[in-house]
Write a protein that holds these residues in place. Sequence first.
Motif, PDB file in Angstrom:
ATOM      1  N   SER A  85       0.796  -1.224   0.000  1.00  0.00           N
ATOM      2  CA  SER A  85       0.000   0.000   0.000  1.00  0.00           C
ATOM      3  C   SER A  85       0.829   1.274   0.000  1.00  0.00           C
ATOM      4  N   VAL A  86       2.173   1.164   0.004  1.00  0.00           N
ATOM      5  CA  VAL A  86       3.003   2.361   0.175  1.00  0.00           C
ATOM      6  C   VAL A  86       2.774   3.400  -0.923  1.00  0.00           C
ATOM      7  N   GLY A  87       2.568   2.956  -2.163  1.00  0.00           N
ATOM      8  CA  GLY A  87       2.361   3.898  -3.253  1.00  0.00           C
ATOM      9  C   GLY A  87       1.067   4.676  -3.110  1.00  0.00           C
ATOM     10  N   SER A  88      -0.022   3.980  -2.768  1.00  0.00           N
ATOM     11  CA  SER A  88      -1.306   4.662  -2.613  1.00  0.00           C
ATOM     12  C   SER A  88      -1.317   5.538  -1.365  1.00  0.00           C
ATOM     13  N   VAL A  89      -0.613   5.124  -0.304  1.00  0.00           N
ATOM     14  CA  VAL A  89      -0.515   5.959   0.900  1.00  0.00           C
ATOM     15  C   VAL A  89       0.244   7.237   0.572  1.00  0.00           C
ATOM     16  N   MET A  90       1.323   7.120  -0.187  1.00  0.00           N
ATOM     17  CA  MET A  90       2.067   8.308  -0.596  1.00  0.00           C
ATOM     18  C   MET A  90       1.175   9.253  -1.403  1.00  0.00           C
ATOM     19  N   GLY A  91       0.434   8.701  -2.372  1.00  0.00           N
ATOM     20  CA  GLY A  91      -0.442   9.520  -3.198  1.00  0.00           C
ATOM     21  C   GLY A  91      -1.561  10.160  -2.403  1.00  0.00           C
ATOM     22  N   LEU A  92      -2.163   9.398  -1.470  1.00  0.00           N
ATOM     23  CA  LEU A  92      -3.268   9.924  -0.671  1.00  0.00           C
ATOM     24  C   LEU A  92      -2.778  10.994   0.306  1.00  0.00           C
ATOM     25  N   ALA A  93      -1.615  10.783   0.903  1.00  0.00           N
ATOM     26  CA  ALA A  93      -1.049  11.794   1.808  1.00  0.00           C
ATOM     27  C   ALA A  93      -0.743  13.079   1.055  1.00  0.00           C
ATOM     28  N   SER A  94      -0.180  12.931  -0.153  1.00  0.00           N
ATOM     29  CA  SER A  94       0.096  14.098  -0.992  1.00  0.00           C
ATOM     30  C   SER A  94      -1.194  14.848  -1.328  1.00  0.00           C
TER      31      SER A  94
END
Length: 332
Positions: A85-94
């Motif tokens: 999930s690291v990619g989607s977490v990065m995108g959602l946090a951004s």
Amino acid sequence: MSSAVQAESGEIREAKKTNSLLSIFKYREMNILTVLIIIGIFISLFSPYFLTMNNIMGVTRSVSITAIMAIGMTMVIITGGIDLSVGSVMGLASLMTALSFQHGYPTVVAIAVGLIVGVVSGLINGLLITKVNLPPFIATLGTLSIGRGLIYIITEGFPITPDVPAAYSFIGQGYLGFVPLPVVAMLILMVVFTVIMSRTRYGRHVYAIGGNEIAAKLSGVKTDRTKILVYVLSGTISAVAGIILFARLSSAEPASGFGAELDVIAASAIGGASLSGGYGSIVGAIIGAALIGVISNGIVLLNINTYAQQAITGLVILIAVSIDMWRSKRKG
């Protein structure tokens, strides 16, 4: 007689020096670093632009985001888990950081909102794995899809580009001397988590769980609590990467972080983290991310078909994991 003894003792000292030198290269990090240097030399022979300061700083800046996320991923892998999930977490946090600015919140609040996204995402992953007993692959695959879906629902496929303070943009675009600030952040996180993993009880517990979770539990390690915190840290670090990425681009793209988990896992695996758990290092993950970045940069500089990048990265992953499995069998 004394001269013979002196000669023999001199040979022994030289042998010890040689053995100590060779022992350095037993570490996987040194092996990967050696490969990185060899590839760098090879590219520099065919491209005069590779070793220029502008190119090196550009490569390190682009690598820093993947390397930061690889720090959290490596800790997860050491426990024997995985975090897709690291990619989607990065995108959602951004995205949430961008929306906070769009609604007029100050910089501190906007950054806090982005970090909360990472903490909550990691906590959900940890609870699903430890309390619901879902396999890490399934749990994090689910949160990956949920996070990516939320991004598209909120943005409706359009980028969010609010006005941001210059002080915030400096986080992603500024320099400390001649070093880009994202690289500085990467180095600070590398030092902090290297100390945590090598010098603290928590770090020893993480390695113990990856080596033998049942034995760790019987020896008094609170395995569930340790694993939950590992996933929380992974989510938080991914959120930090997202905040830095938004500061660099000043725009939250719907596709931000899409597929990033593959590069992050590759960086950890190439850097020596054992996918079966129990072994890995933060420094190795950084070197692994650097190797991927240098290969990508070399493909551009040498005018190689850019579609070959994925194939080359995949080949490097297969070689790295195969070497890891060979070493494990040899130890066994």
